[in-house]
Scaffold this motif. Structure first.
Motif, short mmCIF file in Angstrom:
data_model
loop_
_atom_site.label_atom_id
_atom_site.label_comp_id
_atom_site.label_asym_id
_atom_site.label_seq_id
_atom_site.Cartn_x
_atom_site.Cartn_y
_atom_site.Cartn_z
N ALA A 3 0.83 -1.21 0.00
CA ALA A 3 0.00 0.00 0.00
C ALA A 3 0.86 1.26 0.00
O ALA A 3 1.88 1.33 0.69
CB ALA A 3 -0.91 0.01 1.22
N SER A 4 0.43 2.24 -0.76
CA SER A 4 1.06 3.55 -0.69
C SER A 4 0.66 4.20 0.64
O SER A 4 -0.26 3.74 1.33
CB SER A 4 0.58 4.43 -1.85
N ALA A 5 1.32 5.28 0.97
CA ALA A 5 0.96 6.02 2.19
C ALA A 5 -0.48 6.51 2.10
O ALA A 5 -1.22 6.48 3.10
CB ALA A 5 1.92 7.19 2.39
N ALA A 6 -0.90 6.95 0.92
CA ALA A 6 -2.27 7.45 0.75
C ALA A 6 -3.29 6.34 0.97
O ALA A 6 -4.31 6.54 1.65
CB ALA A 6 -2.44 8.07 -0.63
N LEU A 7 -3.05 5.16 0.39
CA LEU A 7 -3.98 4.05 0.58
C LEU A 7 -4.03 3.65 2.04
O LEU A 7 -5.12 3.47 2.60
CB LEU A 7 -3.57 2.85 -0.29
N GLY A 8 -2.89 3.54 2.67
CA GLY A 8 -2.86 3.20 4.10
C GLY A 8 -3.61 4.21 4.94
O GLY A 8 -4.37 3.85 5.84
N SER A 9 -3.44 5.48 4.63
CA SER A 9 -4.13 6.54 5.36
C SER A 9 -5.64 6.48 5.15
O SER A 9 -6.42 6.65 6.11
CB SER A 9 -3.59 7.89 4.91
N ASN A 10 -6.07 6.23 3.93
CA ASN A 10 -7.50 6.13 3.66
C ASN A 10 -8.13 4.94 4.37
O ASN A 10 -9.22 5.06 4.95
CB ASN A 10 -7.75 6.05 2.15
N LEU A 11 -7.46 3.81 4.35
CA LEU A 11 -7.99 2.64 5.04
C LEU A 11 -7.97 2.85 6.56
O LEU A 11 -8.91 2.45 7.26
CB LEU A 11 -7.21 1.39 4.64
N GLN A 12 -6.94 3.50 7.06
CA GLN A 12 -6.86 3.81 8.49
C GLN A 12 -8.02 4.71 8.91
O GLN A 12 -8.60 4.54 9.98
CB GLN A 12 -5.52 4.49 8.81
N SER A 13 -8.38 5.65 8.06
CA SER A 13 -9.48 6.56 8.34
C SER A 13 -10.79 5.79 8.53
O SER A 13 -11.59 6.09 9.42
CB SER A 13 -9.61 7.56 7.19
N VAL A 14 -11.01 4.79 7.68
CA VAL A 14 -12.20 3.96 7.81
C VAL A 14 -12.10 3.08 9.04
O VAL A 14 -13.08 2.91 9.78
CB VAL A 14 -12.41 3.11 6.53
N LEU A 15 -10.93 2.54 9.29
CA LEU A 15 -10.73 1.66 10.43
C LEU A 15 -11.11 2.33 11.75
O LEU A 15 -11.85 1.76 12.55
CB LEU A 15 -9.28 1.18 10.50
N VAL A 16 -10.64 3.55 11.97
CA VAL A 16 -10.95 4.21 13.25
C VAL A 16 -12.44 4.47 13.40
O VAL A 16 -12.99 4.37 14.50
CB VAL A 16 -10.13 5.50 13.48
N ASP A 17 -13.12 4.77 12.30
CA ASP A 17 -14.57 4.99 12.38
C ASP A 17 -15.30 3.69 12.70
O ASP A 17 -16.27 3.70 13.48
CB ASP A 17 -15.10 5.61 11.10
N LEU A 65 -1.52 -5.70 2.89
CA LEU A 65 -0.94 -4.68 2.00
C LEU A 65 0.30 -4.03 2.62
O LEU A 65 0.79 -3.02 2.13
CB LEU A 65 -1.99 -3.61 1.69
N ASP A 66 0.76 -4.59 3.73
CA ASP A 66 1.93 -4.09 4.45
C ASP A 66 1.72 -2.69 5.02
O ASP A 66 2.65 -1.91 5.18
CB ASP A 66 3.18 -4.11 3.55
N GLU A 120 -6.18 2.58 -6.49
CA GLU A 120 -4.95 1.86 -6.15
C GLU A 120 -5.19 0.38 -5.88
O GLU A 120 -4.34 -0.46 -6.19
CB GLU A 120 -4.28 2.50 -4.94
N ASP A 121 -6.34 0.06 -5.29
CA ASP A 121 -6.56 -1.33 -4.88
C ASP A 121 -8.05 -1.69 -4.97
O ASP A 121 -8.78 -1.55 -3.98
CB ASP A 121 -6.04 -1.56 -3.46
N PRO A 122 -8.50 -2.16 -6.11
CA PRO A 122 -9.91 -2.52 -6.27
C PRO A 122 -10.39 -3.58 -5.27
O PRO A 122 -11.56 -3.58 -4.90
CB PRO A 122 -9.99 -3.05 -7.71
N THR A 123 -9.51 -4.44 -4.82
CA THR A 123 -9.91 -5.45 -3.84
C THR A 123 -10.33 -4.79 -2.53
O THR A 123 -11.36 -5.16 -1.95
CB THR A 123 -8.76 -6.45 -3.59
N SER A 124 -9.58 -3.82 -2.06
CA SER A 124 -9.97 -3.10 -0.84
C SER A 124 -11.26 -2.32 -1.06
O SER A 124 -12.10 -2.24 -0.17
CB SER A 124 -8.85 -2.15 -0.40
#
Length: 164
Positions: A3-17, A65-66, A120-124
């Motif tokens: 994962a890029s930093a942007a993808l990781g950040s976007n997924l993290q944003s959903v995770l905390v919610d 996605l590391d 970046e990641d259609p699976t996610s």
């Protein structure tokens, strides 16, 4: 794939919610009182269980996605998009509104990051689709508790229009 930093950040944003939705759902579950208590109490259990499962699924996807998920309480509190849940007992009608708002806020954030995730990641993005579908269904079902019936909408043709 990493994962890029942007993808990781976007997924993290959903995770905390999702984590916050789970925690606030438990608070609502413990503090709700009033008419139709039992039905709402049980419905909250379903939402709580799914929010917890969704957060775990997303965190595991992030690890695949590391990316490093951060579900620590201080991180969740500082970065969630959900408003605070009130202290004390909360009437069922108010709880319905509060829970519906939190489901909506969670979905709004998922939708806000969705296109960038999909690029970046259609699976996610597919995983996020499933979350949206279920959370919107819960929002409809919970909010129906406070709704009053409305009249029929404008009639539409019941037969296909055009050539057969």
């Amino acid at each position: 794939m990493k994962a890029s930093a942007a993808l990781g950040s976007n997924l993290q944003s959903v995770l905390v919610d999702l984590i916050e939705l789970h925690v606030q759902g438990k608070q609502a579950h413990w503090s709700v009182v009033g008419k139709n208590f039992r039905d709402l109490h049980l419905q909250l259990d379903e939402i709580i269980d799914d929010a917890r499962l969704f957060s775990d699924e997303l965190a595991e996807r992030m690890r695949a996605l590391d990316a490093l998920p951060d579900g620590r309480s201080e991180t969740v509190t500082a970065t969630t998009h959900l408003p605070k849940f009130p202290a004390g007992e909360v009437d069922t009608a108010e709880t319905v509104g509060l829970v519906t708002d939190r489901l909506g806020a969670t979905v709004d954030n998922i939708r806000a990051v969705h296109d960038a995730v999909d690029e970046e990641d259609p699976t996610s993005a597919d995983i996020l689709h499933g979350f949206i579908e279920k959370l919107e269904q819960y929002a409809w079902m919970v909010s129906a508790e406070n709704r009053t019936p409305r009249g029929p909408t404008a009639t539409a043709p019941t037969r296909p229009v055009g050539k057969a």
